[in-house]
Scaffold this motif. Structure first.
Motif, PDB file in Angstrom:
ATOM      1  N   LYS A 103       0.858  -1.181   0.000  1.00 64.04           N
ATOM      2  CA  LYS A 103       0.000   0.000   0.000  1.00 64.04           C
ATOM      3  C   LYS A 103       0.900   1.238   0.000  1.00 64.04           C
ATOM      4  CE  LYS A 103       1.345   1.278   3.928  1.00 64.04           C
ATOM      5  NZ  LYS A 103       2.035   2.570   4.066  1.00 64.04           N
ATOM      6  N   ARG A 126      -5.929  -6.928   7.676  1.00 68.37           N
ATOM      7  CA  ARG A 126      -6.869  -7.986   7.325  1.00 68.37           C
ATOM      8  C   ARG A 126      -6.308  -9.376   7.641  1.00 68.37           C
ATOM      9  NH1 ARG A 126     -10.781  -6.685   2.818  1.00 68.37           N
ATOM     10  NH2 ARG A 126     -11.068  -4.433   2.972  1.00 68.37           N
ATOM     11  N   CYS A 184      -1.220 -13.024   3.800  1.00 68.51           N
ATOM     12  CA  CYS A 184      -1.740 -12.343   2.621  1.00 68.51           C
ATOM     13  C   CYS A 184      -1.262 -13.052   1.351  1.00 68.51           C
ATOM     14  CB  CYS A 184      -1.291 -10.888   2.629  1.00 68.51           C
ATOM     15  SG  CYS A 184      -1.938  -9.889   1.267  1.00 68.51           S
ATOM     16  N   ALA A 231      -3.096  -8.524  -5.338  1.00 69.76           N
ATOM     17  CA  ALA A 231      -3.454  -8.236  -3.949  1.00 69.76           C
ATOM     18  C   ALA A 231      -2.699  -6.998  -3.498  1.00 69.76           C
ATOM     19  CB  ALA A 231      -3.119  -9.415  -3.039  1.00 69.76           C
ATOM     20  N   THR A 239      -7.704  -8.269  -2.583  1.00 69.49           N
ATOM     21  CA  THR A 239      -7.808  -6.991  -1.881  1.00 69.49           C
ATOM     22  C   THR A 239      -7.632  -5.800  -2.817  1.00 69.49           C
ATOM     23  OG1 THR A 239      -5.462  -7.266  -1.328  1.00 69.49           O
ATOM     24  CG2 THR A 239      -7.071  -7.864   0.370  1.00 69.49           C
ATOM     25  N   ASP A 275      -9.074   1.325   6.011  1.00 68.34           N
ATOM     26  CA  ASP A 275      -9.453   0.003   5.508  1.00 68.34           C
ATOM     27  C   ASP A 275      -9.879  -0.919   6.649  1.00 68.34           C
ATOM     28  OD1 ASP A 275      -9.474  -2.166   3.358  1.00 68.34           O
ATOM     29  OD2 ASP A 275      -8.043  -2.995   4.810  1.00 68.34           O
ATOM     30  N   ASN A 327      -1.252  -5.221   0.023  1.00 66.20           N
ATOM     31  CA  ASN A 327      -0.898  -5.690   1.364  1.00 66.20           C
ATOM     32  C   ASN A 327      -1.521  -4.812   2.449  1.00 66.20           C
ATOM     33  OD1 ASN A 327       0.244  -7.378   3.230  1.00 66.20           O
ATOM     34  ND2 ASN A 327       2.265  -6.427   3.165  1.00 66.20           N
ATOM     35  N   LEU A 328      -2.833  -4.933   2.597  1.00 64.63           N
ATOM     36  CA  LEU A 328      -3.574  -4.269   3.663  1.00 64.63           C
ATOM     37  C   LEU A 328      -3.514  -5.207   4.870  1.00 64.63           C
ATOM     38  CD1 LEU A 328      -6.489  -3.074   1.391  1.00 64.63           C
ATOM     39  CD2 LEU A 328      -4.696  -1.625   2.384  1.00 64.63           C
ATOM     40  N   TRP A 373     -13.278  -3.060   6.865  1.00 68.93           N
ATOM     41  CA  TRP A 373     -13.189  -4.520   6.871  1.00 68.93           C
ATOM     42  C   TRP A 373     -13.859  -5.131   8.104  1.00 68.93           C
ATOM     43  CZ3 TRP A 373      -9.617  -7.239  10.230  1.00 68.93           C
ATOM     44  CH2 TRP A 373      -9.539  -8.625   9.985  1.00 68.93           C
ATOM     45  N   ALA A 401     -10.376  -3.236  -2.326  1.00 65.39           N
ATOM     46  CA  ALA A 401     -10.152  -2.503  -1.086  1.00 65.39           C
ATOM     47  C   ALA A 401      -8.982  -1.535  -1.238  1.00 65.39           C
ATOM     48  CB  ALA A 401      -9.881  -3.480   0.062  1.00 65.39           C
ATOM     49  N   HIS A 448      -9.162 -14.077  -1.434  1.00 65.79           N
ATOM     50  CA  HIS A 448     -10.023 -12.930  -1.134  1.00 65.79           C
ATOM     51  C   HIS A 448      -9.286 -11.684  -1.636  1.00 65.79           C
ATOM     52  CE1 HIS A 448     -11.004 -16.076   1.816  1.00 65.79           C
ATOM     53  NE2 HIS A 448     -12.240 -15.633   1.718  1.00 65.79           N
TER      54      HIS A 448
END
Length: 357
Positions: free
Chosen positions: A105, A135, A304, A129, A316, A177, A131-132, A181, A319, A314
């Motif tokens: 991010k 989560r 992740c 993806a 991201t 985020d 990298n948040l 979430w 997001a 899932h």
């Protein structure tokens, strides 16, 4: 066991955490060979490659040109560079049809670019993806499990984050985020007052990422809404404590206190009293929630990555786009006197570019 060839672009603190996370994947059914590393300081890349020369995959390719790394055709690409570079690298990875890409991010520094990245990867069959990491952090996952479903504090009314300095893009974005979430929500507006004279950015004068106070409106999947307020001023110490005010009680989460002493608790109306008129005083019961271990960014990044390459990912990326919209919407709001800016961004607002990190 799945076997993948991985490459990492950017060998600062997060890039090295990505490498540690790749190494840990072997314990979870995915064997990863580090095939290449890249850093703008070639000496750093060469030194790391030499240190890995005796490993199972031999000496990784070391380069200062990320294009050379993509041309080598890894299965998995980790992008751990600063925000302004993400757009070009992700588009190149999609063009090369690299199967898996994990981007740090912020996903990008403007809304249009973030959307282009997501669309390019989808069209190419590249799984992307962002990298948040909250989560995937164990203690964050446990807190989410506790507050979802309404059994602890009911429906959310307010989320307060006292987070401290670090910039709304670098640090605040994680918490924007996180609030979404926790309750399967999406941001629908943002207003902000940002620091007029922010401290110099520790990553260099080419970056701009002030702190400030940010309010975000969230819409839950069930139609209910809540407001998140985030304190991110530079002169506030990094406390990183979050509070949820719900229809049945209050829950609190502490990012940093390790182990059993960590603060994850709730004060809530007992279940057998929830039919009582809300205007009547009911003595709440105090609940200690499972707080989990201290924050471990390597663990979160590993999980992740496992999610990214697993059979039931899932993704991201969406997001990632939403969190960028909140940050840029906050800049737009501050420039317009603190008015609410509707999200997702549209029209000319998508073109705003801020060099956040």
């Amino acid at each position: 066991m799945t076997t993948l060839r991985a490459a990492v672009i950017g060998l600062g603190g997060m890039g090295r955490r990505h490498i540690a996370a790749l190494d840990e994947m072997a314990g979870h059914g995915v064997a990863v060979t580090l095939a290449g590393v890249c850093d703008m300081n070639l000496g750093v890349a060469q030194e790391l490659a030499e240190a890995r020369a005796q490993g199972p995959g031999g000496r990784p390719l070391a380069t200062a040109d990320w294009r050379e790394l993509i041309a080598a055709g890894p299965d998995l690409l980790c992008i751990a560079t600063n925000g302004p570079s993400h757009h070009e690298i992700v588009l190149a990875a999609a063009k090369a049809r690299i199967p898996y890409v994990l981007c740090e991010k912020p996903m990008s520094t403007n809304g249009a670019a973030a959307r282009e990245m997501a669309q390019a990867c989808q069209a190419a069959g590249t799984r992307l993806a962002v990298n948040l990491c909250r989560r995937f952090l164990t203690r964050c996952v446990l807190f989410r499990q506790a507050v979802q479903g309404g059994q602890v504090v009911g429906r959310p009314r307010r989320f307060w984050g006292v987070i401290g300095g670090g910039g709304i893009g670098c640090v605040g974005l994680h918490y924007f985020d996180y609030a979404a979430w926790l309750f399967d929500a999406r941001p629908v507006w943002v207003s902000a007052e940002l620091s007029q004279n922010p401290a110099p950015n520790v990553r260099g004068p080419q970056f701009f990422d002030p702190g400030g106070q940010v309010s975000v409106g969230f819409q839950c999947a069930d139609g209910h809404s809540f407001i998140g307020d985030f304190e991110l001023s530079e002169d506030v110490p990094r406390a990183s404590r979050c509070f949820i005010v719900g229809t049945e009680g209050v829950a609190e989460f502490d990012d940093f206190t390790p182990g059993p002493g960590g603060r994850a608790k709730a004060s809530a109306r007992p279940l057998d009293q929830r039919a009582t008129a809300k205007t009547r005083l009911v003595q709440p019961e105090n609940l200690t929630l499972d707080h989990g271990p201290a924050l471990d960014i390597v663990q979160a990044t590993r999980d992740c990555l496992l999610d990214l390459v697993g059979p039931h990912a899932h993704p991201t990326a969406h997001a990632g786009v939403e969190s960028v919209d909140v940050v840029l919407g906050a800049h737009l709001s501050a420039a317009r006197g603190g008015v609410r800016v509707a999200l997702p961004l549209t029209g000319h607002d998508l073109a705003l570019d801020v060099p956040i990190t």
